[in-house]
Design an enzyme around this catalytic site. Sequence first.
Site, short mmCIF file in Angstrom:
data_model
loop_
_atom_site.label_atom_id
_atom_site.label_comp_id
_atom_site.label_asym_id
_atom_site.label_seq_id
_atom_site.Cartn_x
_atom_site.Cartn_y
_atom_site.Cartn_z
N LYS A 13 0.83 -1.21 0.00
CA LYS A 13 0.00 0.00 0.00
C LYS A 13 0.87 1.26 0.00
CE LYS A 13 -2.03 -1.14 3.93
NZ LYS A 13 -1.36 -2.42 4.18
N ARG A 122 11.84 -5.11 5.50
CA ARG A 122 11.57 -3.72 5.14
C ARG A 122 12.46 -2.77 5.93
NH1 ARG A 122 5.62 -1.51 5.54
NH2 ARG A 122 5.79 -2.40 7.63
N ARG A 166 -0.47 -8.92 13.31
CA ARG A 166 -1.04 -7.95 12.36
C ARG A 166 -1.81 -8.67 11.25
NH1 ARG A 166 4.29 -5.02 10.89
NH2 ARG A 166 3.08 -4.00 9.24
P1 AP5 Z 1 4.83 -1.58 1.98
O1 AP5 Z 1 4.49 -0.82 0.76
O2 AP5 Z 1 5.52 -0.87 3.07
O3 AP5 Z 1 3.52 -2.35 2.52
P2 AP5 Z 1 2.23 -1.81 3.22
O4 AP5 Z 1 1.06 -2.45 2.55
O5 AP5 Z 1 2.23 -0.33 3.31
O6 AP5 Z 1 2.39 -2.50 4.65
P3 AP5 Z 1 2.32 -1.90 6.10
O7 AP5 Z 1 3.09 -2.81 6.98
O8 AP5 Z 1 2.67 -0.45 6.13
O9 AP5 Z 1 0.83 -2.07 6.41
P4 AP5 Z 1 0.19 -2.13 7.77
O10 AP5 Z 1 -1.20 -2.02 7.36
O11 AP5 Z 1 0.51 -3.29 8.60
O12 AP5 Z 1 0.85 -0.90 8.59
P5 AP5 Z 1 0.34 0.58 8.88
O13 AP5 Z 1 1.52 1.45 8.96
O14 AP5 Z 1 -0.75 0.94 7.97
O15 AP5 Z 1 5.69 -2.84 1.53
C1 AP5 Z 1 6.21 -3.76 2.48
C2 AP5 Z 1 7.62 -4.21 2.09
O16 AP5 Z 1 7.56 -4.96 0.89
C3 AP5 Z 1 8.60 -3.05 1.79
O17 AP5 Z 1 9.88 -3.42 2.25
C4 AP5 Z 1 8.58 -2.93 0.27
O18 AP5 Z 1 9.81 -2.44 -0.23
C5 AP5 Z 1 8.35 -4.37 -0.14
N1 AP5 Z 1 7.57 -4.48 -1.38
C6 AP5 Z 1 6.51 -3.71 -1.76
N2 AP5 Z 1 6.03 -4.11 -2.96
C7 AP5 Z 1 6.79 -5.18 -3.34
C8 AP5 Z 1 6.80 -6.04 -4.48
N3 AP5 Z 1 5.90 -5.89 -5.47
N4 AP5 Z 1 7.72 -7.03 -4.52
C9 AP5 Z 1 8.63 -7.19 -3.51
N5 AP5 Z 1 8.68 -6.41 -2.41
C10 AP5 Z 1 7.77 -5.41 -2.33
O19 AP5 Z 1 -0.28 0.40 10.35
C11 AP5 Z 1 0.54 0.11 11.44
C12 AP5 Z 1 -0.30 -0.03 12.70
O20 AP5 Z 1 -0.97 1.20 12.98
C13 AP5 Z 1 -1.42 -1.07 12.66
O21 AP5 Z 1 -0.95 -2.37 12.98
C14 AP5 Z 1 -2.40 -0.51 13.68
O22 AP5 Z 1 -1.97 -0.81 14.99
C15 AP5 Z 1 -2.28 0.98 13.48
N6 AP5 Z 1 -3.25 1.51 12.51
C16 AP5 Z 1 -2.97 2.06 11.30
N7 AP5 Z 1 -4.10 2.42 10.66
C17 AP5 Z 1 -5.12 2.08 11.48
C18 AP5 Z 1 -6.55 2.17 11.36
N8 AP5 Z 1 -7.13 2.69 10.25
N9 AP5 Z 1 -7.28 1.69 12.38
C19 AP5 Z 1 -6.73 1.18 13.49
N10 AP5 Z 1 -5.40 1.06 13.65
C20 AP5 Z 1 -4.59 1.50 12.66
MG MG Z 2 2.36 1.09 4.90
#
Ligand code: AP5
Ligand code: MG
Length: 208
Positions: A13, A122, A166
Amino acid sequence: MKLILLGAPGAGKGTQAQKLVEHYKIPQISTGDLLRAAVKAGTELGKQANEYMTAGKLVPDEVVIGLIEERLKEDDCKDGFILDGFPRTVAQAEKLEEITDIDAVVNIAVDTSILLDRLTGRRTCKECNAMYHLIFNPPKEEGKCDACGGELYQRADDNEETVKSRIETYNESTAPLVDFYRKKGKLKEVDGQGAIDEIFQNILKVLE
Ligand code: AP5
Ligand code: MG
Ligand code: ZN
């Protein structure tokens, strides 16, 4: 263009949102980034949120809805935005409908088996939040951001135990949103496995 990016932790994402920002010139709004900024600043909200984030659980709906409501009022959102990581529950999605009309929801679909490797490898830029991967998308210079030269760090929740939690949280609370938006006719599906640029081109295609 008001967009939502849906997908499991590690689906890509954030990676795709950063490319969409350049393409459409609209801001990326990541609730995860907003919450991490609050944790870093040591605010009351940050302290509360940190407990949930470290456990791989969702921060309570009221808290993130409050954050989003405030953020969407800012000037840079008037021509559109990319929501990354929000909504994550049906309650959040229903509340969002009261706030604004979304044009499209892109679901980045990946196999659960690849997520652990993506997340534990990552690295994120401290300054601009750009994402890298030790193997799949390494920076040109080790430990340094290509875009801004900032220092790369490993997110506190990118360890094996928290990642597993997660993914469970995603399956329980967030996966139902795929059907929610499909029923509303807004869902666009994209395969999230393959080269980052290829996936980006496919996202642009489904948005045309
Ligand atoms: P990346 O693009 O970073 O993935 P992502 O989908 O953004 O994953 P996140 O871990 O950020 O999602 P998340 O939902 O767990 O965390 P968030 O910060 O939103 O890619 C991942 C890795 O893969 C990178 O190293 C990248 O380089 C690599 N990659 C990407 N594409 C690739 C490809 N095609 N091939 C190979 N490698 C690739 O949330 C964190 C925490 O915050 C949650 O756990 C929760 O506690 C809280 N939180 C956030 N939003 C909310 C909400 N709306 N409600 C309640 N709690 C929330
Ligand atoms: Mg993210
Ligand atoms: Zn950077």
